[in-house]
Enzyme design. Sequence first.
Site: not given
Ligand code: GLY
Length: 602
Positions: A405, A423
């Site tokens: 992310t 992300t």
């Molecule tokens: N993939 C990390 C989140 O969306 O929190």
Amino acid sequence: MDEFLPKMKNLLSLLCIIISALFLPYVTYGQYEVSKSASGQHGMVVSPHPLATKVGLEILKGGGNAYDAGIAIEFALAVCFPVAGNIGGGGFGLYRTSAGEVLSLDYRERAPSQASTKMYLDAKGQVMDSLSRLGALAVGVPGTVKGMEQLHRKLGKLPWATLLQPAINLASDGFALTVIDSDLMFNHAQKFKQVNAWPTPFVKQQGRRWRMGDTLKQPMLAKTLRTIQENGSAGFYEGWVAASIVTEMKRHNGLISTEDLKSYKAIWRDPIKFDYQAPTDTTYRIYSMAPPSSGGIILNQVLGMLNHIPKSDWLANKDNHLWRIQQLVETERLAYADRSEYLGDPDFFQIPVRQLLDKSYLKSRFAHAHVGPAINSLKVGPGLGNHKMVRQPNAGSQPKEHDETTHYTVVDGQGNALCTTTTLNGAFGSKLVVEGSGILLNNEMDDFSANPGSPNSYGLIGGVANAIEPRKRMLSSMSPTIITRLVPSPKGSTEMLAFTVGTPGGSTIPTSVLQVILGLTVDGLSPAEAVAKPRYHHQWFPDQILSEYNSIIPERATELGKLGYTIKLIEKIGRVEAIKVSEGGLLIGGADPRGDDSAAGY
Ligand code: GLY
């Protein structure tokens, strides 16, 4: 000793970076000069990569607004920051216009229409983790390009083509890798080879190691970006680019279809909005992301609970690190227990948002400042009753991925603000790169609860609210946050833009944002100081305080141990970017010293 030496090396290098970030105006990373703190009257950009920061600043200087700069940064990061920047992933954006309107955009990935609740379970009902983390079956339908198009249509000023050009140049001409980029790509080389049937640009040929200063070129991605430049989001979700994604899926038994791509929609949502009365007597209005992210609700719950602690306690204990740690850890424990049961995609599950944020609920949930022995996570659970989730025995497992992310933020001279977290989920997502179009695809499906009660790669457990369903969005922790200061006025109060904050870090995102908010609003830290300050985190399960090496000093750790807390040390938590708008209108950016993050203003 073998383990101890690398840890000491990491700790020392982190300390050096933090110290240099606080005392030097910039740090040199190979060919890049990276400023960790910057100020300006006309515009401020903070992003995880010096090239993306430069792109954003040039767009502002060329007459673009904060949203134009954000779009150009998002596409640039898809090229120069492939570990997390993306067009094959998704994200959330918070935007405040100079007129004071705050909007939020959900361009989160969603499950393919062929996805099913039990798709990651073996015959015994056990989760096969690798399927939701590596390769084609881990991929959710990407949202980024639709998101950027929506943002451009609503708030953009410069032509779309202008905003794509810097990313196209970076992809076709190539750019020099930083030491962090080159290490990350080298460390993931085996997985790239395992997943892909072709020699992707991310693996150096003949097994050689990437070095700082090496040039990474991505000609296929450049061609894809040119197609998006010419055709807008149709250049991604339809035509030859979409066909290349579907072919890649078929080759590796993935699920995304032509129809899944064509029907994807980004959604404008109302942000979570609440007032926080800081012990300094200033009231802040905090806007953060609503479900399908848990970020805004966790922030509102924790700050809502902390707001019931008398101001005198905060002031008396300002420097009492133990007291502060206990208040944060115990409120976080409660908020993450609620997260696990009640949060998911609001278009599929009725989330009791009003009850979860109700002031009297939060007061009763955390009645007093917590002093004394640690609360045991087994003894607290979701607070509204009606639990459906049964915690599985392995629910205490550790978070496994950390480099995931990314976040960037821009404020322009007119007072428009953008705060975006985007992300691929894990580092380089699923590691699957689409042959022909060069798109790195996410592994966001792992953010679903593959088996309610079992942990995902962040050790987070979730309930049926976040179970897999076709076309559903997986629960996120991303917390792009915009904060205004309430200034008394004849009409009651006026809101003045005060801060933007956000970070990567999976499950640790909301608690990192929280600590930076406290640093900025309670402790009076500058953005650079607030983002550099070492952090810690609790998420209910595993029942432990996750702490950066230099966050909880040994003496404090001993005290916490005596109270029954377990501390797990970790090298880094998050990479926060923040901007402060001073009362005189000066924009001050703070970039996290834990990475190549850089701030630039003018
Ligand atoms: N993939 C990390 C989140 O969306 O929190």
